[in-house]
Design a protein around this motif. Structure first.
Motif, short mmCIF file in Angstrom:
data_model
loop_
_atom_site.label_atom_id
_atom_site.label_comp_id
_atom_site.label_asym_id
_atom_site.label_seq_id
_atom_site.Cartn_x
_atom_site.Cartn_y
_atom_site.Cartn_z
N UNK A 299 10.85 9.92 60.30
CA UNK A 299 11.44 10.95 60.97
C UNK A 299 11.58 10.77 62.56
N UNK A 300 10.60 10.13 62.99
CA UNK A 300 10.59 9.81 64.43
C UNK A 300 11.80 8.41 64.68
N UNK A 301 11.71 7.71 63.67
CA UNK A 301 12.68 6.49 63.85
C UNK A 301 13.97 7.31 64.00
N UNK A 302 14.29 8.07 62.90
CA UNK A 302 15.92 8.52 63.02
C UNK A 302 16.00 9.10 64.10
N UNK B 264 8.77 30.06 58.50
CA UNK B 264 10.19 29.76 59.13
C UNK B 264 10.25 28.41 59.03
N UNK B 265 9.38 27.77 59.75
CA UNK B 265 9.62 26.22 59.60
C UNK B 265 9.89 25.32 58.38
N UNK B 266 9.13 26.15 57.62
CA UNK B 266 9.28 25.61 56.18
C UNK B 266 10.62 25.72 55.33
N UNK B 267 11.26 26.75 55.94
CA UNK B 267 12.69 27.17 55.29
C UNK B 267 13.81 26.62 56.11
N UNK B 268 13.70 26.82 57.35
CA UNK B 268 14.96 26.14 58.03
C UNK B 268 14.79 24.64 59.23
N UNK B 269 13.45 24.40 58.82
CA UNK B 269 13.34 22.97 59.74
C UNK B 269 12.72 21.91 58.69
N UNK B 270 11.77 22.43 57.98
CA UNK B 270 10.92 21.32 56.93
C UNK B 270 12.01 20.55 56.31
N UNK B 271 13.26 21.08 55.72
CA UNK B 271 14.29 20.31 54.76
C UNK B 271 14.69 18.96 55.61
N UNK B 272 14.94 19.12 57.10
CA UNK B 272 15.18 18.17 57.72
C UNK B 272 14.13 17.04 58.25
N UNK B 273 13.10 17.79 58.72
CA UNK B 273 11.77 17.24 59.28
C UNK B 273 10.46 17.70 58.44
N UNK B 274 10.32 17.02 57.35
CA UNK B 274 9.41 17.48 56.43
C UNK B 274 7.95 16.95 56.81
N UNK B 275 7.42 17.56 57.83
CA UNK B 275 6.30 16.86 58.76
C UNK B 275 5.10 17.52 58.51
#
Length: 605
Positions: A275-278, A125-136
């Motif tokens: 990502x942490x900077x933004x 689920x993370x890879x689909x709905x969160x990863x595009x914005x936070x690819x950690x």
């Protein structure tokens, strides 16, 4: 032979600590004489450390008293689950005290083992709905580490995985819609808050013990999850810890990174740090915080745009009819926007905070030449130069080939509007018409983005719109003609409509849309009450910003009429201007979930 036989192979009269805690049968193991079968299966020590409940001899020594337990709102080393969270997963202890030992606390190890399938589903689920914005995360390697149970022996990796689960679970609970989601994730036995508590359970007050990249990643994810929970103090706490760890271990400079890192690991490092900077710049804008890390101090390269798709083995193919381009082109452009935002924040605050004891270094060295229009024009030209994949947000298809690009497009648009609003705050005394024009432009952009992407961005979007509400609310600090009120009223109702759609699925909704409509209705009644009266404009006094009212706003229908009847017969605004009372001017529900008063200048920031 009977005397040499290990105790565990005899009849068990008392369950071990693990089996007792889980209320399961404790039976001997055929593979390991020193552990019961359950402890052997979970690969944990088989202990009998809890006090026995059997009646003891009167002369038996009394067990030492347990140390007093910290309060639920304690400092960092204490990790407390709320009663609701504890009940969500019965065998998770109500309190787990973090220790400095290398071993993971047994209760959390058991929790992670029993939740293994859920963790893997939440990673999907993370890879689909969160990863595009936070690819950690590196999907392939991190999935393999989880399957190899590396998170049970590596505290840093455990913390980052638990934080990932907490964020993914919270986003799903708040309306994000992965194309494939298991029932265990849709209705989890352990709530997002349980994963959050597990993630922070390994933290200690001695930050020197939190060494390694994984703790920095965990801090960023915990800060993001705290935004989801509406806990602004926790956002600052974990963001601050992450910044401190970066500084202590000099991760802000690639030459100090651990030697022997593979290129894929370096790419993940870069994504986390930018990502942490933004995130830090974002919180500085919406909460008026200071920026700990400035972009000029980061000697970290942008993520490599030659990396197609994720850093996993699977690669995103080019959408039909478009040339091949990495989605990271769009992600890196968003970083550009936040770097510009950092400097705009500095300019805005240098202008806003005037000190009679010193001159502004910015004006002394760099001069006062600063044009909102020129900055926005430059960034828009860069935006127009992007490939077409990053300028359209089609509806979600469930195909990451298309959706990852649309995520970037939606995030770019949201960040551009954040920049527009921050640039607007540098203007001198904008008119009511100008404030409404900016608000309408921002709302038009957000309405054009499909709801799926707005829900995926989730609570941070609510905070951003809260800043827009502050811009509109600031017009009531001055006397208004009917024409001006009608103009701002239309924008406020449009904002409430957009907020209503975003808030409908939020687990911790504060009812901002209903509160906004209730406030508009109050002002409508006040304006009507002035219909036949002539009121001189009251003498202006400095506005005192009051704490947000804790009273719940009255429930209203979204059917509030878009315009109100005219106060004056001609409706041309030539009547007396009306000053809205201070109590009405300051009761706006902004920011949505703020725990303490939020102060804005005359432009709404």
């Amino acid at each position: 032979m009977q005397q040499d036989r290990p105790r565990k192979l005899q009849r068990i009269s008392q369950a071990c600590d693990l089996c007792h805690r889980r209320s399961i049968r404790c039976r001997p193991s055929n593979e390991d004489n020193d552990r019961c079968q359950n402890c052997y299966d979970f690969d944990v020590a088989c202990t009998y450390d809890r006090p026995s409940k059997r009646r003891k001899h009167p002369q038996a020594p009394v067990a030492p008293a347990q140390p007093s337990q910290p309060s639920a709102r304690s400092s960092l080393p204490t990790n407390t689950l709320t009663s609701d969270s504890a009940n969500d997963f019965p065998f998770v202890p109500a309190l787990v005290t973090s220790r400095d030992s290398a071993e993971l606390d047994l209760p959390w190890k058991v929790f992670a083992l029993s939740s293994e399938s859920v963790i893997l589903d939440l990673l999907d689920a993370y890879m689909e709905v969160v990863y595009p914005l936070y690819p950690f995360f590196n999907e392939a390697s991190d999935r393999a580490k989880i399957k190899n149970r590396q998170h049970l022996t590596d505290k840093g990796f455990f913390s980052s995985i638990m934080a990932m689960c907490a964020l993914a679970s919270a986003r799903i609970r708040d309306g994000a819609e992965p194309s494939r989601i298991s029932e265990a994730v849709r209705k989890p036995a352990a709530s997002s808050e349980v994963f959050f508590t597990a993630a922070k359970s390994v933290f200690t007050s001695d930050l020197d013990k939190l060494r390694g990249f994984d703790f920095v990643r965990a801090c960023t994810l915990l800060s993001l999850t705290s935004i989801q929970y509406g806990q602004s103090l926790d956002v600052q706490q974990y963001s601050g810890i992450g910044s401190t760890l970066i500084s202590m271990q000099r991760f802000y400079d690639e030459k100090y990174w651990p030697s022997g890192l593979e290129e894929s690991e370096k790419e993940t490092y870069r994504r986390v740090y930018w990502g942490s900077y933004t995130l830090e710049v974002f919180t500085a804008v919406v909460w008026n915080c200071f920026i700990r890390t400035q972009e000029v101090h980061l000697n970290v390269r942008y993520p490599n745009e030659l990396d197609e798709g994720t850093v996993a083995s699977t690669k995103i193919e080019v959408p039909a009819g478009q040339h091949r381009v990495s989605w990271l082109v769009g992600w890196n452009f968003t970083i550009d926007l936040y770097r510009v935002l950092e400097h705009v924040v500095n300019k805005s605050r240098a202008k806003r905070f005037s000190h009679d004891d010193r001159r502004s270094v910015d004006s002394l060295v760099f001069g006062d030449a600063f044009s909102e229009k020129s900055v926005m024009a430059t960034m828009l030209n860069m935006y127009y130069a992007l490939p077409p994949q990053f300028k359209a947000t089609p509806h979600m298809t469930g195909d990451t080939t298309q959706d990852t690009y649309a995520f970037q497009a939606a995030n770019i648009q949201a960040t551009l509007q954040l920049l527009r609003m921050m640039l607007f705050s540098t203007e001198d005394g904008p008119s009511v018409e100008r404030k409404c024009d900016v608000a309408d432009e921002v709302l038009t952009v957000f309405r054009a983005i499909p709801p799926f992407y707005l829900r995926a961005i989730s609570t941070p979007m609510i905070y951003q719109l809260g800043s827009l509400g502050g811009v509109l609310g600031s017009v009531f600090e001055h006397p208004l003609y009917q024409k001006d009120y009608q103009r701002v009223r239309v924008s406020l109702v449009a904002l409430a409509t957009l907020l209503d759609g975003l808030e409908s699925n939020l687990h911790r909704s504060a009812g901002a849309s209903q509160g906004l409509l209730a406030q508009v209705e109050k002002i409508d009644h006040y304006m009507h009450s002035q219909r036949n009266n002539t009121h001189p404009i009251p003498q202006q006094h400095p506005q005192q910003h009051l704490p947000q009212s804790t009273a719940a706003p009255p429930t209203m229908s979204m059917g509030l009429q878009p315009t109100m009847p005219e106060i004056n017969g001609n409706g041309n605004g030539h009547g007396n201007a009306i000053q809205i009372p201070t109590d009405l001017a300051l009761e706006w529900p902004w920011p949505v979930y703020q725990e303490y008063p939020y102060y804005m200048d005359n432009n709404g920031f």
